[in-house]
Structures are given as structure tokens and as C-alpha cells.
Design a protein around this motif. Sequence first.
Motif, short mmCIF file in Angstrom:
data_model
loop_
_atom_site.label_atom_id
_atom_site.label_comp_id
_atom_site.label_asym_id
_atom_site.label_seq_id
_atom_site.Cartn_x
_atom_site.Cartn_y
_atom_site.Cartn_z
N SER A 45 0.82 -1.22 0.00
CA SER A 45 0.00 0.00 0.00
C SER A 45 0.84 1.26 0.00
N GLY A 46 2.10 1.11 -0.34
CA GLY A 46 2.95 2.30 -0.48
C GLY A 46 3.27 2.99 0.83
N VAL A 47 3.31 2.26 1.92
CA VAL A 47 3.64 2.86 3.23
C VAL A 47 5.00 2.33 3.67
N LYS A 48 5.88 3.25 4.10
CA LYS A 48 7.23 2.82 4.51
C LYS A 48 7.22 2.47 6.01
N VAL A 49 7.67 1.24 6.29
CA VAL A 49 7.71 0.81 7.70
C VAL A 49 9.17 0.76 8.13
N SER A 50 9.54 1.53 9.18
CA SER A 50 10.94 1.54 9.60
C SER A 50 11.05 1.22 11.09
N VAL A 51 12.23 0.72 11.47
CA VAL A 51 12.47 0.39 12.88
C VAL A 51 13.79 1.02 13.31
N VAL A 95 5.43 4.64 8.78
CA VAL A 95 5.14 4.02 10.09
C VAL A 95 6.48 3.68 10.72
N SER A 96 6.65 4.04 12.01
CA SER A 96 7.93 3.67 12.64
C SER A 96 7.66 3.00 13.98
N ILE A 97 8.61 2.16 14.38
CA ILE A 97 8.48 1.51 15.69
C ILE A 97 9.84 1.57 16.38
N THR A 98 9.82 1.87 17.69
CA THR A 98 11.08 1.90 18.44
C THR A 98 10.93 1.03 19.68
N LEU A 99 12.06 0.54 20.14
CA LEU A 99 12.09 -0.26 21.38
C LEU A 99 13.09 0.40 22.31
N ALA A 100 12.66 0.79 23.51
CA ALA A 100 13.58 1.41 24.47
C ALA A 100 13.44 0.70 25.81
N GLN A 101 14.52 0.78 26.60
CA GLN A 101 14.49 0.10 27.92
C GLN A 101 14.93 1.11 28.98
N ARG A 102 14.14 1.27 30.04
CA ARG A 102 14.54 2.16 31.14
C ARG A 102 13.85 1.72 32.44
N VAL A 128 11.69 -1.27 32.68
CA VAL A 128 10.49 -1.27 31.82
C VAL A 128 10.93 -1.23 30.36
N ILE A 129 10.23 -2.05 29.53
CA ILE A 129 10.46 -2.03 28.09
C ILE A 129 9.36 -1.19 27.47
N GLU A 130 9.71 -0.31 26.55
CA GLU A 130 8.66 0.48 25.92
C GLU A 130 8.75 0.40 24.40
N PHE A 131 7.61 0.00 23.80
CA PHE A 131 7.49 0.04 22.33
C PHE A 131 6.71 1.30 22.00
N VAL A 132 7.16 2.03 20.98
CA VAL A 132 6.37 3.17 20.51
C VAL A 132 6.11 2.97 19.02
N VAL A 133 4.82 2.92 18.65
CA VAL A 133 4.44 2.76 17.24
C VAL A 133 3.82 4.07 16.80
N ALA A 134 4.45 4.72 15.79
CA ALA A 134 3.95 6.02 15.33
C ALA A 134 3.70 5.97 13.83
N ASP A 135 2.66 6.67 13.39
CA ASP A 135 2.41 6.71 11.94
C ASP A 135 2.04 8.12 11.52
N SER A 136 2.07 8.35 10.21
CA SER A 136 1.70 9.68 9.69
C SER A 136 0.33 9.58 9.03
#
Length: 481
Positions: free
Chosen positions: A341-347, A383-390, A393-401
Motif C-alpha cells: 500500500s505504499g507505506v514505509k515501515v521503519s524500525v 510508520v515507525s516503531i522503536t524499542l527502548a528500555q529504562r 520497563v520495556i517500551e514500544f512506541v508505534v507512530a504513523d503519519s
Amino acid sequence: MFDSVRTRLTFWYVGVLTLVLVAFSFGVYALLAGNLERRTDAGLHAALDSMKHLLGYERAEGDSELEAARNTVAELRYPHMALAVYTADGQLLAETLAEGDLHATLPLAPSDVHETLRLLTRPDARTTKEDRLRVAVQRVRALPTDAPNLIVALQSLETMNEELTSLRQVFLVAVPLALALAGLGGWFLARKALTPVVSMSEQARRISASNLEERLPVANPRDELGRLAGTFNELLARLNVSFDQQRQFMADASHELRTPLSVMHTTAEVTLQRAHRAESEYRDALVLMDAQTQRLARIVTDMFTLARADAGHRPIEPTDFYLDELLAETVRAAQVLGERSGVKVSVEPCAETIFHGDEGLLRQMLLNLLDNSIKHTPSGGQVSITLAQRDGVIEFVVADSGSGIPLEAQPHIFERFYRVDEARSRSVQNGATVNGKSSGAGLGLSIARWVAEAHGGSISLVQSDPAGTTFSVELPLRETS
Ligand code: ADP
């Protein structure tokens, strides 16, 4: 009869009271009998002491032994007591009789009478009743130079026995009467105290799945029965809520399943209306039906997951695995979807992270989030997804435009079967589509939330506006085995 709490309580109450009253009656009786006996003995003792002193006095005055004895018994007169003075070998010198011609006869052989006072109980030969006589006897010397005399004081125990008999009669009437009254009172009290239980059980018997909104009567919410009824009512309220949820789930589920089924039915009906059609028409119909079958399959799988989660049949199966690898794998699958569908997914590159949890469920959660983002992002978007640890706690953030979620819909998106585009998708004959992509049944975020919570974490919508949407998932890092 003993199956009733009321009867058992009454019997227990009367039983305990019987023990108390019988013990009390015996105690009072024994105390009184002892006191009466002691009083009689003290009287006899005092009488002998007086006789002894009077004998000594009379002899000192110069009276003969016989005169002294006669004067002594004549001067000491007790209506209930017989007195007598004997010589040392048992010859009667003088006596006074008590009421009822009672003689103070020697109760022992003269040689058995000593200087220490003796008290004896003897049967009363005059009566057939069980009355007895109490006798005090002592060997005394009026003057130290005199020959010893035997002095006797005797009293019938009839009066004492009469007093004790009337006390026994009082007890024999009063104790059973008191027990009968207490039993009756106890039965009424138990009945009154248990009345709320009876009405509670009658009401509880009337409550079934169809009238779960009814409640048990609460007479006094602060007493034990009131608290019991309150607890039961809270249970009913919880059951009512969960029954409502189940009913809602069933209604929503059948509603969601009906749409693809009716689309498939209409497609087949329209296609079969004409006997012959071009191959391309049959192909189009089959493609449409295939899309609906896939949609049906996804809805059924999602419903199955949630239904098993609700029933507790889908416990998480935790293992140790690399979260960064799971993320990379999931993103690769999402990229395939995105490319279509022409959407770029990045990590964002992330550090190696070992996690203890259910890999399959976490994969499904991430895929649901990425799938939603891709579906709601127009071609050319990101669409982007990040994984952070602090802090553990593990945190996933899923963001899109993407197009964002309307403000009024945001509080509802985690509810089951809730879809923002529902009205639009229902009006479309060929089923639900968003940006030309097939929409779910509104279960994706419900499942994501359940997975996060089953791992002790949470999911939240960070922000959403027409420029894009961001979701965040926080999971606590658990001990790896
Ligand atoms: P579905 O399985 O139908 O996608 P979900 O429970 O995943 O249902 O989502 C519920 C609703 O939330 C969807 O109807 C969709 O409109 C909205 N939604 C979810 N994620 C996004 C997103 N990233 N952007 C815009 N809308 C979204």
C-alpha cells in the motif's frame, strides 16, 4: 428437625442454661444444708458448754450431784432441744424434754463418752419419716474432785429437713419453668434473628440469569447478615456486568459475522442469476468471496483468542527470547504489507534485549498495532516503531503519519468491536475497507491490551491528530529463567 439452625440454636441455648441452673441449684442447696447443719451443731455445742458451767456453779454453791443436775436442766430451757445429765455409768440424774416428748438418751455406751465433745446423728425412733436426730455428748466434772457426769443435748433435724425439702420443691418447679420460658424466648429470638436469612434465601432462589439486576434485601447493612447480603449483592452486580458483557459480545460477534456472510451470499446469488457468465466475472466473484473468507477467518480467530482469554483458557506461556529479534521479524512482515500500500515501515536500531514472556502473543500485539498504522496511513506515508528500555520497563512506541483517530472516538478504541470507520464500512456493499485495505472487526486493540496486561504492562494512545497517531506499550522486565 435438627436441620433448622433455629431449632439447633434453641436446643443449645436450653442445654447450656439447664447445666447452669442445675449447677446453681445444687450449689445453693449444698450451701444451705451445710449452713443449717453448722448452726444446729453450734447450738448443741453452746448448750453443753452452758450445762457444764451451770453444773460447776451449782456444785460450788453446795448442791448435791442430783440437785445440781436437776437445777441445771431446769434452768436451761430450749424449746427444740432435750437436755440430760447422767452419772458416769449411765444412770439418768435429770432431764428436760424437747417439743414432741423427745428424750436426750445416751447415744453411746458410757465408757465410749470422753471429755472431748462428740456430735452424732441418729435415726428418730418416733417417726417413720427420714427425720434424724443430732446429739452432742460429753464427759464432764462439775468440780475437779467430783465423779464425772455425762451430759447430753439432743435436737431433731426435722425443721432443717423441712426447710431443705421446701427449697428442693421450689427448685423442682422453678428450674423447669425457667427452662421452658427461656426455650420459648430463645426460639422466638432465633426466629426473629434468622428472619432476614429466610427472606434472603427466598429472594436468592428467585434470581436467575434473566433477572440478575435484582438484589437481596438488606435489613441492616452494618450487622453480620447485612454484610453477608451486601457481599452477595456485590457478587450479583459483578455477575450482572459480566453477563451483560457476554451478551454484548455475542450480539456484536453475530453482527460482525453477518456482514461478510451476507456479502458472500449476495455475490454468489448475483453471479448465479445468469446461467452463463464470462470467466472473468466468476473470477471477480471468487476474489470477493476469498477476501470475505479471510475477513471471517480473522474475526473468528480474534474472537476465539478473546473468548479463551476471558475464560482463563489462554494462560500466557512464557519463555526467554530476544525481543529485538521478535521486533525485527514483525517489522519484516509489516514491511511486506506496507509495500503493497505504499507505506514505509521503519524500525530504530535497538540493543539486544532478552525478555521473559509469551512470544506468540507479543508478536500478535505488535502486528495488530503495525497493521492498524499501515491501514490508516495513506500511500506515501510512514510508520515507525522503536524499542527502548529504562528502569526495568520495556517500551514500544508505534507512530504513523496516518489520518488519526477522531477525538470523540479516542476513549472507545480499546473497546471490543469498536470501529471508528464502522458506519462507513457497513454502507459499503463489499465489506469493510479503509484506505482500500480490509478493516478488522474492532478486536485488534482489545487483544493488544489484553496481551500487554497479561504481561503486567499497559498500552496507551499517546497522541492522535490528522498528522498521525502514536501508541505506546510498556512491559515490566521480568526475571529471566
Ligand atoms: P480493527 O481490528 O478493526 O482494526 P482495532 O481494535 O484494532 O480494530 O481498532 C479500533 C479502531 O481504532 C479502528 O476502527 C480504527 O479506526 C482505530 N485505529 C486504530 N489504530 C489506528 C491508527 N493507527 N490510526 C487511525 N485509527 C486507528
